[in-house]
Design an enzyme around this catalytic site. Structure first.
Site: not given
Length: 176
Positions: A67-68
């Site tokens: 996600g990052c």
């Protein structure tokens, strides 16, 4: 004896919950000042922007995670949308500077990733969770006041959402 223990635990839990509720930042609060090292080797402080630029501080949990990576690439690939505003934007995490530097290079980030390895700034922003930062984005106006907190960040559309919110919050546009 057992009832006294239960009462003590209940009281302690209530006090802890109350204290953490009081510590939560909210819209209208002054943003805690920070000084953090950036992935570009520079040191950044919120106070440097007071009276000059709005600041967007996007906390993320951990460099190199799925996600990052998606969020950082969104900002890198669509930064032109954000550069239309008189605002400095950052991503920040509790990762150390060397990890964020490698992460910025890998994702081609053309903006600073800030490091808070001791978690003190994350704690001040009430995003600290088990040594990581929660994915929350703070919109801070030129006076240093928090004007919005996004607790529902969508990594894939992060840049587009930031630009939409900056416009909605009337962050001034940069003239060509």
């Amino acid at each position: 004896m057992l009832q006294r223990l239960v009462n003590t635990i209940t009281l302690a839990a209530t006090l802890i919950f109350s204290a953490s509720s009081l510590a939560s930042l909210k819209v209208g609060d002054q943003a805690p000042d920070f000084t953090m090292q950036g992935s570009d080797g520079k040191t950044y402080s919120l106070s440097d922007y007071k009276g000059k630029q709005n600041v967007v501080l996007a906390w993320f949990p951990k460099a190199f995670t799925s996600g990052c990576t998606i969020e950082c690439k969104s900002l890198a690939e669509n930064g032109h949308l954000l550069k239309n505003f008189n605002a400095q934007y950052f991503m920040a995490s509790t990762d150390d500077v060397s990890d964020n530097k490698r992460f910025a290079q890998e994702t081609k980030a053309d903006f600073p990733l800030l490091s808070d390895p001791k978690g003190e700034v994350a704690e001040a922003y009430d995003v600290s969770f088990m040594g990581y930062a929660k994915r929350h984005t703070f919109y801070i106006d030129k006076t240093g006041k928090i004007v919005m907190i996004d607790k529902n960040v969508r990594p894939a559309s992060s840049a587009e959402d930031m630009a939409k919110y900056m416009k909605m919050l009337s962050f001034e546009a940069v003239s060509d």
